[in-house]
Write a protein that holds these residues in place. Structure first.
Motif, PDB file in Angstrom:
ATOM      1  N   LEU A 134       9.994  23.025  27.203  1.00 24.36           N
ATOM      2  CA  LEU A 134      11.002  22.272  26.464  1.00 24.36           C
ATOM      3  C   LEU A 134      11.985  21.647  27.444  1.00 24.36           C
ATOM      4  O   LEU A 134      12.343  22.263  28.445  1.00 24.36           O
ATOM      5  CB  LEU A 134      11.776  23.182  25.512  1.00 24.36           C
ATOM      6  N   LEU A 135      12.406  20.448  27.118  1.00 24.27           N
ATOM      7  CA  LEU A 135      13.465  19.770  27.866  1.00 24.27           C
ATOM      8  C   LEU A 135      14.524  19.362  26.858  1.00 24.27           C
ATOM      9  O   LEU A 135      14.245  18.618  25.922  1.00 24.27           O
ATOM     10  CB  LEU A 135      12.937  18.529  28.594  1.00 24.27           C
ATOM     11  N   ARG A 136      15.714  19.889  27.034  1.00 23.94           N
ATOM     12  CA  ARG A 136      16.836  19.525  26.164  1.00 23.94           C
ATOM     13  C   ARG A 136      17.910  18.850  26.996  1.00 23.94           C
ATOM     14  O   ARG A 136      18.278  19.329  28.063  1.00 23.94           O
ATOM     15  CB  ARG A 136      17.407  20.769  25.482  1.00 23.94           C
ATOM     16  N   SER A 137      18.406  17.752  26.482  1.00 27.37           N
ATOM     17  CA  SER A 137      19.541  17.044  27.080  1.00 27.37           C
ATOM     18  C   SER A 137      20.692  17.129  26.092  1.00 27.37           C
ATOM     19  O   SER A 137      20.505  16.878  24.902  1.00 27.37           O
ATOM     20  CB  SER A 137      19.201  15.569  27.317  1.00 27.37           C
ATOM     21  N   ARG A 138      21.867  17.496  26.601  1.00 27.87           N
ATOM     22  CA  ARG A 138      23.055  17.588  25.750  1.00 27.87           C
ATOM     23  C   ARG A 138      24.198  16.844  26.434  1.00 27.87           C
ATOM     24  O   ARG A 138      24.345  16.901  27.647  1.00 27.87           O
ATOM     25  CB  ARG A 138      23.466  19.050  25.547  1.00 27.87           C
ATOM     26  N   SER A 139      24.988  16.165  25.636  1.00 27.09           N
ATOM     27  CA  SER A 139      26.211  15.569  26.162  1.00 27.09           C
ATOM     28  C   SER A 139      27.339  15.886  25.199  1.00 27.09           C
ATOM     29  O   SER A 139      27.118  16.052  24.001  1.00 27.09           O
ATOM     30  CB  SER A 139      26.062  14.060  26.372  1.00 27.09           C
ATOM     31  N   GLY A 140      28.527  15.992  25.765  1.00 25.82           N
ATOM     32  CA  GLY A 140      29.636  16.428  24.938  1.00 25.82           C
ATOM     33  C   GLY A 140      30.940  15.733  25.245  1.00 25.82           C
ATOM     34  O   GLY A 140      30.992  14.784  26.034  1.00 25.82           O
ATOM     35  N   PRO A 141      31.990  16.218  24.624  1.00 24.80           N
ATOM     36  CA  PRO A 141      33.323  15.649  24.799  1.00 24.80           C
ATOM     37  C   PRO A 141      33.736  15.654  26.262  1.00 24.80           C
ATOM     38  O   PRO A 141      33.342  16.512  27.027  1.00 24.80           O
ATOM     39  CB  PRO A 141      34.226  16.583  23.989  1.00 24.80           C
ATOM     40  N   GLY A 142      34.516  14.656  26.641  1.00 22.60           N
ATOM     41  CA  GLY A 142      35.021  14.573  27.999  1.00 22.60           C
ATOM     42  C   GLY A 142      34.145  13.733  28.914  1.00 22.60           C
ATOM     43  O   GLY A 142      34.504  13.501  30.066  1.00 22.60           O
ATOM     44  N   ARG A 143      33.014  13.275  28.427  1.00 28.32           N
ATOM     45  CA  ARG A 143      32.152  12.405  29.238  1.00 28.32           C
ATOM     46  C   ARG A 143      32.878  11.073  29.414  1.00 28.32           C
ATOM     47  O   ARG A 143      33.352  10.493  28.441  1.00 28.32           O
ATOM     48  CB  ARG A 143      30.816  12.203  28.519  1.00 28.32           C
ATOM     49  N   PRO A 144      32.991  10.580  30.644  1.00 29.98           N
ATOM     50  CA  PRO A 144      33.703   9.318  30.881  1.00 29.98           C
ATOM     51  C   PRO A 144      33.136   8.179  30.029  1.00 29.98           C
ATOM     52  O   PRO A 144      31.927   8.111  29.788  1.00 29.98           O
ATOM     53  CB  PRO A 144      33.480   9.055  32.367  1.00 29.98           C
ATOM     54  N   VAL A 145      34.014   7.292  29.577  1.00 31.55           N
ATOM     55  CA  VAL A 145      33.633   6.193  28.692  1.00 31.55           C
ATOM     56  C   VAL A 145      32.524   5.340  29.311  1.00 31.55           C
ATOM     57  O   VAL A 145      31.553   4.991  28.647  1.00 31.55           O
ATOM     58  CB  VAL A 145      34.860   5.328  28.318  1.00 31.55           C
ATOM     59  N   GLY A 146      32.659   5.011  30.590  1.00 32.21           N
ATOM     60  CA  GLY A 146      31.645   4.195  31.247  1.00 32.21           C
ATOM     61  C   GLY A 146      30.272   4.856  31.233  1.00 32.21           C
ATOM     62  O   GLY A 146      29.255   4.193  31.029  1.00 32.21           O
ATOM     63  N   LEU A 147      30.259   6.162  31.424  1.00 27.89           N
ATOM     64  CA  LEU A 147      28.994   6.908  31.404  1.00 27.89           C
ATOM     65  C   LEU A 147      28.425   6.976  29.989  1.00 27.89           C
ATOM     66  O   LEU A 147      27.213   6.874  29.787  1.00 27.89           O
ATOM     67  CB  LEU A 147      29.188   8.306  31.981  1.00 27.89           C
ATOM     68  N   ARG A 148      29.296   7.108  28.991  1.00 23.93           N
ATOM     69  CA  ARG A 148      28.835   7.110  27.589  1.00 23.93           C
ATOM     70  C   ARG A 148      28.161   5.782  27.242  1.00 23.93           C
ATOM     71  O   ARG A 148      27.126   5.754  26.596  1.00 23.93           O
ATOM     72  CB  ARG A 148      30.003   7.353  26.635  1.00 23.93           C
ATOM     73  N   VAL A 149      28.761   4.682  27.676  1.00 23.14           N
ATOM     74  CA  VAL A 149      28.195   3.358  27.413  1.00 23.14           C
ATOM     75  C   VAL A 149      26.854   3.219  28.133  1.00 23.14           C
ATOM     76  O   VAL A 149      25.861   2.774  27.551  1.00 23.14           O
ATOM     77  CB  VAL A 149      29.177   2.239  27.823  1.00 23.14           C
ATOM     78  N   THR A 150      26.815   3.618  29.401  1.00 23.10           N
ATOM     79  CA  THR A 150      25.566   3.560  30.168  1.00 23.10           C
ATOM     80  C   THR A 150      24.494   4.406  29.502  1.00 23.10           C
ATOM     81  O   THR A 150      23.352   3.956  29.340  1.00 23.10           O
ATOM     82  CB  THR A 150      25.813   4.033  31.617  1.00 23.10           C
ATOM     83  N   ASP A 151      24.841   5.638  29.113  1.00 19.01           N
ATOM     84  CA  ASP A 151      23.876   6.519  28.430  1.00 19.01           C
ATOM     85  C   ASP A 151      23.351   5.868  27.158  1.00 19.01           C
ATOM     86  O   ASP A 151      22.149   5.910  26.878  1.00 19.01           O
ATOM     87  CB  ASP A 151      24.510   7.865  28.089  1.00 19.01           C
ATOM     88  N   PHE A 152      24.241   5.258  26.391  1.00 17.25           N
ATOM     89  CA  PHE A 152      23.834   4.611  25.136  1.00 17.25           C
ATOM     90  C   PHE A 152      22.848   3.472  25.412  1.00 17.25           C
ATOM     91  O   PHE A 152      21.807   3.365  24.767  1.00 17.25           O
ATOM     92  CB  PHE A 152      25.057   4.087  24.381  1.00 17.25           C
TER      93      PHE A 152
END
Length: 186
Positions: A134-152
């Motif tokens: 299994l491979l699980r990826s999780r992201s949560g609060p506090g992730r920088p805005v620029g990284l959130r946009v890139t991830d999206f």
């Protein structure tokens, strides 16, 4: 189901879990996981993306390298080599148990001690049927805005590359397990 490393981000914004069945025992798969990294055994994915588009210089190993089996908590699994702009970067090992799980912190730009992203590899022994990786990826609060946009924006690409990685590990571990069985049965 709860997996090792889930506790690092108790209230995630996003969770993706993938799995692949492998006809090998967990201890036969584990060496492929701990030697990952662009400057080691590769990420077992599409080198035409890693090298053609990103110019990472990746070579995916097709054998276990004893010299790369010493992964420890605090080590980096490099996604970028030393010579890359910004230097050698990648997620940091925060937990590992041989043959069971490898948990990585993928929190660039987060406050020290704060985990805002994880990559969790978990090996479930299915007995005679083999292993479920299994491979699980999780992201949560506090992730920088620029990284959130890139991830999206890159999420579809991440999913394709992660699937290819799981299938690459499966191919290598299945092949090695078949060879080991043939040698024992000879």
């Amino acid at each position: 189901m709860p997996l090792p490393g889930d506790d690092l981000i108790p209230d995630p914004d996003e969770v993706q879990t993938m799995a692949v069945a492998i006809s090998a025992r967990p201890e036969q798969i584990w060496p492929w996981l701990v030697q990952m990294g662009v400057d080691r055994a590769g990420l077992y994915s599409y080198t035409w993306v890693e090298n053609g588009l990103l110019h990472l210089g990746v070579t995916n190993a097709d054998r276990i390298h004893p010299e790369w089996q010493d992964l420890q908590v605090g080590d980096i699994i490099a996604f970028m080599p030393e010579r890359y702009p910004g230097g050698r970067m990648g997620p940091r090992v925060v937990a590992l148990e041989s043959g069971r799980h490898l948990v990585l912190d993928s929190s660039p730009g987060a406050a020290p001690g704060r985990v805002t992203g994880t990559w969790q590899f978990v090996l479930h022994d299915d007995g005679a049927a083999g292993t479920r990786l299994l491979l699980r990826s999780r992201s949560g609060p506090g992730r920088p805005v620029g990284l959130r946009v890139t991830d999206f924006l890159l999420r579809p690409g991440y999913l394709v590359m992660e699937r290819a990685m799981l299938l690459g590990i499966k191919k290598r571990a299945d092949s090695e397990a078949r060879t080991e069985t043939a040698v024992v049965g000879a």
